[in-house]
Design a protein around this motif. Sequence first.
Motif, PDB file in Angstrom:
ATOM      1  N   THR A  72      -0.629  10.351   5.068  1.00 22.02           N
ATOM      2  CA  THR A  72      -1.918   9.645   5.335  1.00 22.02           C
ATOM      3  C   THR A  72      -1.676   8.843   6.748  1.00 22.02           C
ATOM      4  O   THR A  72      -0.532   8.902   7.225  1.00 22.02           O
ATOM      5  N   SER A 102       7.041  10.148   1.538  1.00 28.79           N
ATOM      6  CA  SER A 102       8.374   9.650   1.980  1.00 28.79           C
ATOM      7  C   SER A 102       9.326  10.003   0.870  1.00 28.79           C
ATOM      8  O   SER A 102       9.066  10.115  -0.472  1.00 28.79           O
ATOM      9  N   ALA A 145       0.709  -1.194  -0.116  1.00 28.16           N
ATOM     10  CA  ALA A 145      -0.112   0.103  -0.031  1.00 28.16           C
ATOM     11  C   ALA A 145       0.881   1.268   0.059  1.00 28.16           C
ATOM     12  O   ALA A 145       2.212   1.307   0.577  1.00 28.16           O
ATOM     13  N   TYR A 157      16.760   7.884   9.240  1.00 26.45           N
ATOM     14  CA  TYR A 157      15.310   7.721   9.309  1.00 26.45           C
ATOM     15  C   TYR A 157      14.965   7.163   7.820  1.00 26.45           C
ATOM     16  O   TYR A 157      15.440   7.814   6.852  1.00 26.45           O
TER      17      TYR A 157
HETATM   18  C1  LIG Z   1       7.358  18.273   3.545  1.00 22.46           C
HETATM   19  C2  LIG Z   1       7.683  17.067   4.566  1.00 22.46           C
HETATM   20  C3  LIG Z   1       7.826  17.141   5.823  1.00 22.46           C
HETATM   21  C4  LIG Z   1       7.851  16.174   6.574  1.00 22.46           C
HETATM   22  N1  LIG Z   1       8.268  16.163   7.984  1.00 22.46           N
HETATM   23  C5  LIG Z   1       8.219  14.988   8.712  1.00 22.46           C
HETATM   24  C6  LIG Z   1       8.235  15.116  10.116  1.00 22.46           C
HETATM   25  O1  LIG Z   1       8.429  16.187  10.923  1.00 22.46           O
HETATM   26  N2  LIG Z   1       8.300  14.000  10.921  1.00 22.46           N
HETATM   27  C7  LIG Z   1       8.170  12.768  10.483  1.00 22.46           C
HETATM   28  O2  LIG Z   1       8.161  11.582  11.047  1.00 22.46           O
HETATM   29  N3  LIG Z   1       8.199  12.752   9.026  1.00 22.46           N
HETATM   30  C8  LIG Z   1       8.111  13.788   8.359  1.00 22.46           C
HETATM   31  N4  LIG Z   1       8.030  13.566   6.965  1.00 22.46           N
HETATM   32  C9  LIG Z   1       7.798  12.441   6.159  1.00 22.46           C
HETATM   33  C10 LIG Z   1       6.461  11.650   6.147  1.00 22.46           C
HETATM   34  O3  LIG Z   1       5.679  12.010   7.078  1.00 22.46           O
HETATM   35  C11 LIG Z   1       6.598  10.224   5.995  1.00 22.46           C
HETATM   36  O4  LIG Z   1       7.341   9.778   4.955  1.00 22.46           O
HETATM   37  C12 LIG Z   1       5.012   9.594   5.832  1.00 22.46           C
HETATM   38  O5  LIG Z   1       5.095   8.189   6.096  1.00 22.46           O
HETATM   39  C13 LIG Z   1       4.389   9.963   4.642  1.00 22.46           C
HETATM   40  O6  LIG Z   1       3.056   9.471   4.380  1.00 22.46           O
HETATM   41  P1  LIG Z   1       2.388   8.953   2.934  1.00 22.46           P
HETATM   42  O7  LIG Z   1       0.796   8.825   3.500  1.00 22.46           O
HETATM   43  O8  LIG Z   1       2.748   9.936   1.912  1.00 22.46           O
HETATM   44  O9  LIG Z   1       2.962   7.495   2.833  1.00 22.46           O
HETATM   45  P2  LIG Z   1       4.067   6.942   1.754  1.00 22.46           P
HETATM   46  O10 LIG Z   1       5.359   7.963   1.893  1.00 22.46           O
HETATM   47  O11 LIG Z   1       3.186   6.929   0.455  1.00 22.46           O
HETATM   48  O12 LIG Z   1       4.459   5.609   2.347  1.00 22.46           O
HETATM   49  C14 LIG Z   1       5.341   5.377   3.389  1.00 22.46           C
HETATM   50  C15 LIG Z   1       5.430   4.246   3.791  1.00 22.46           C
HETATM   51  O13 LIG Z   1       4.127   3.673   4.481  1.00 22.46           O
HETATM   52  C16 LIG Z   1       3.420   2.579   3.788  1.00 22.46           C
HETATM   53  N5  LIG Z   1       2.106   2.900   3.863  1.00 22.46           N
HETATM   54  C17 LIG Z   1       1.207   3.914   3.259  1.00 22.46           C
HETATM   55  N6  LIG Z   1       0.198   3.772   3.608  1.00 22.46           N
HETATM   56  C18 LIG Z   1      -0.210   2.313   3.934  1.00 22.46           C
HETATM   57  C19 LIG Z   1      -1.287   1.809   4.378  1.00 22.46           C
HETATM   58  N7  LIG Z   1      -2.719   2.078   4.257  1.00 22.46           N
HETATM   59  N8  LIG Z   1      -1.225   0.240   5.013  1.00 22.46           N
HETATM   60  C20 LIG Z   1       0.185  -0.135   4.958  1.00 22.46           C
HETATM   61  N9  LIG Z   1       1.321   0.393   4.779  1.00 22.46           N
HETATM   62  C21 LIG Z   1       1.088   1.767   4.169  1.00 22.46           C
HETATM   63  C22 LIG Z   1       4.408   2.470   2.721  1.00 22.46           C
HETATM   64  O14 LIG Z   1       4.285   1.284   2.064  1.00 22.46           O
HETATM   65  C23 LIG Z   1       5.496   3.004   2.872  1.00 22.46           C
HETATM   66  O15 LIG Z   1       6.620   1.929   3.277  1.00 22.46           O
HETATM   67  C24 LIG Z   1       7.814  14.573   6.049  1.00 22.46           C
HETATM   68  C25 LIG Z   1       7.931  14.586   4.700  1.00 22.46           C
HETATM   69  C26 LIG Z   1       7.630  15.872   3.819  1.00 22.46           C
HETATM   70  C27 LIG Z   1       7.227  15.817   2.435  1.00 22.46           C
END
Ligand SMILES: Cc1cc2nc3c(=O)[nH]c(=O)nc-3n(C[C@H](O)[C@H](O)[C@H](O)COP(=O)(O)OP(=O)(O)OC[C@H]3O[C@@H](n4cnc5c(N)ncnc54)[C@H](O)[C@@H]3O)c2cc1C
Lengths: 437, 245
Positions: free
Chosen positions: A110, A47, A41, A388
């Motif tokens: 998300t 990320s 997913a 990280y």
């Molecule tokens: C501008 C910016 C600032 C940020 N600041 C921070 C911060 O302050 N602290 C911090 O911790 N991170 C931070 N991040 C990183 C971000 O919070 C993480 O990478 C987060 O996981 C992104 O969520 P996403 O929904 O886009 O997941 P994705 O990047 O799409 O996926 C991340 C991981 O989650 C898994 N995944 C996603 N949805 C599901 C699901 N429904 N079931 C099972 N697995 C799933 C995916 O397989 C993948 O391994 C930041 C990122 C950005 C771009």
Amino acid sequence: MRWKSADYTGWGRALGATGQLARPERQSALTALVADAPAPAIGNCRSYGDACLNDGGNAIDMTRLDRFVEFDADSGVLHVEAGITLGEIARIMAPRGWLPAVMPGTGFATVGGAIANDVHGKNHHGAGSFGQHVQAITLVGPKGARRITLKSDPGLFRATVGGLGQTGVIVSAEMQLARCKGDIVTLTERRVANLDEFLGLLDRSEATYTVGWVDATARGDALGRGILEEAETGAGLVPPTRPSKSVPFNAPGFALSAPVVKLFNAAYLRRVPERGRTVVKPINEFFFPLDRIHNWNRLYGKRGFHQFQCVVPLAEAAALKEMLMRISDAGMASPLAVLKRMGPGRAGYMSFPMEGYTLAVDFRNRDAATRLIGQLEDLTAQAGGRIYLAKDSLSGAARVRAMYPEYEKWATEVARADPKGALATDLVRRLGLRDKA
Amino acid sequence: MSETWIILGATSSMARAFIRDLAQQGARLLLAGRDMADLGALAQDCRLRGAAAAEAIAFDARKPKGFGAIIDRVAQFDGTLNAAVFVGSMPDQAEIDADPGLIDGTITDSFTGPARFLQMLAPVMEARGKGVIVGVGSVAGDRGRIGNYVYGAAKAGFATYLSGLRNRMGRKGVHVMTVKPGPVDTAMTWGLGRMPFMTDPETVSRDILKGVRKRRNVVYTAGIWRIVMAVIRSIPEPIFKKLSV
Ligand SMILES: Cc1cc2nc3c(=O)[nH]c(=O)nc-3n(C[C@H](O)[C@H](O)[C@H](O)COP(=O)(O)OP(=O)(O)OC[C@H]3O[C@@H](n4cnc5c(N)ncnc54)[C@H](O)[C@@H]3O)c2cc1C
Ligand SMILES: NC(=O)c1ccc[n+]([C@@H]2O[C@H](COP(=O)([O-])OP(=O)(O)OC[C@H]3O[C@@H](n4cnc5c(N)ncnc54)[C@H](OP(=O)(O)O)[C@@H]3O)[C@@H](O)[C@H]2O)c1
């Protein structure tokens, strides 16, 4: 379910994938999909590296499974589908006095992504990690859905939180929200002269939300100078956020060249008066400052960028100083550099946080940056810290295993939950996380 | 707000965005469609987002026997009644070529089913002397094209129906608005390849709400499609018949 051929990338745009994406719009579609063709997913691909990529394979885009399921206004426990963003939860719930207990720097993350990376926020020193507020997770696998809690399935729960999506597709989650006084924050900003002063201020800060912006181009006596931000939520009336703008195309290479960044950083620092200031802002402007410019990742040009983020133990301030020195000497930093004190809070075997200081810096993707990040990883390892995985796109298998002492426990649970490796992502393959040790 | 909206095809991706905007305004919602499990989840989502009430109700455009019960339920709500139709289906033209029997269902889903329902609802709304009917057509209805002319024909029929209904209902204070989306990023278009000027359900919802506020008759979304379709309509038939646009 129809599949879509897509080219997609991590947020840093240095790594990309070509594959088939499905995007179920309702839970029944997801269940059928997973029974038929299990695949990792993905959320909003916030990320930076390849955690959210499956090159040459399938992936399930979860962003349309974004419904509120249940809310208990007495206890503040919220049940939502995993594709809802934290920004959307904040938008709806803050006016009613509740916020996600932990919010990363982007509101586009998300709930599924926040669990799978056990994300941290500006309140980590007090509130811990996201997963510590998750009470139950519903996972979907080929055999159907299953609700797990820390009590019912401690091993699987700890392998799912911070578990990079390898134990199953998270379809929904129940989490404890935190009380907030309203949908604005009172923010105090002050200039900080150098790293030592910074660490001292971070150590002594009593604010709920604390974060530091570092001018990673500064050197000498000014090494580690920046701005300390401390904030509390509150009630009040401020003008709503201006509509978001977007970067329409890839910026040319000079946009973030060393002299431009130096000038920008100096100006950014002077924005805050010498004696500091207190301002009032809508919450999203404070928590998600970059979200107002859509596609800001295009500013780094076609080749994209990397973010290096590490955490080192409290006693290892010297390692931080060394890192900042190497970064400013190399003259490669972007304006984006963040310093924060972390508490010990973590909820999964592969969770990133540890008590200490965390430093995050963006670098435009080029060979010299790859070398520099390698050195920064060496320093992190020597200091007993870790990098990280939500940000990583360059590290290697041995290094990461050594940094994550509970890796074996995670691997055992994951092998049981997904024996065929159907949920492997590019990151998992690059770091050999699913290989037999 | 004591506004009630009945939404036909509430499980559609596009409808969901619109319904949520209404929920946040505190509307009362009747969510009509076929997938009761998803409608139940959506109703709950709406209540938590601020809807004064939200209930799921079974509706199948191909089963007009059930329409009466829905109209009865709608009529029980006091205050302003509004309706929005998102129902539609777009089988691949090649599938229709292989099985012309699919035409009936396509026309029923996008045109005759919803039209029949609205025809029954019309007197109830006229009696209230206010309210809005939003009908979602498509730019595909503006001209028959080789790629999807059966779907296009259904949408053209629905647009003509709505235009007549507007003529009738306007006299009694009920406004009828036709919405013609270009490509929208929904379940219907997922995986169908790149499409020009694609927009998203949230933008469509905003355009619909704005159109309703301004009492517009026909709304294109994205707005550029008004111009694109004006050009496409102006191409003389002898030339158009040789094009594959
Ligand atoms: C501008 C910016 C600032 C940020 N600041 C921070 C911060 O302050 N602290 C911090 O911790 N991170 C931070 N991040 C990183 C971000 O919070 C993480 O990478 C987060 O996981 C992104 O969520 P996403 O929904 O886009 O997941 P994705 O990047 O799409 O996926 C991340 C991981 O989650 C898994 N995944 C996603 N949805 C599901 C699901 N429904 N079931 C099972 N697995 C799933 C995916 O397989 C993948 O391994 C930041 C990122 C950005 C771009
Ligand atoms: N997406 C586009 O690019 C685009 C462009 C122009 C116009 N449109 C129109 O916009 C509307 C919404 O479509 P969408 O894009 O949101 O796609 P969608 O998610 O596939 O929605 C189609 C909806 O129609 C419903 N439906 C189909 N046949 C039905 C029947 N016999 N009885 C009851 N409901 C029926 C479906 O219900 P189930 O959930 O039960 O299947 C679904 O809710 C449609 O009228 C479509 O033609 C779409």
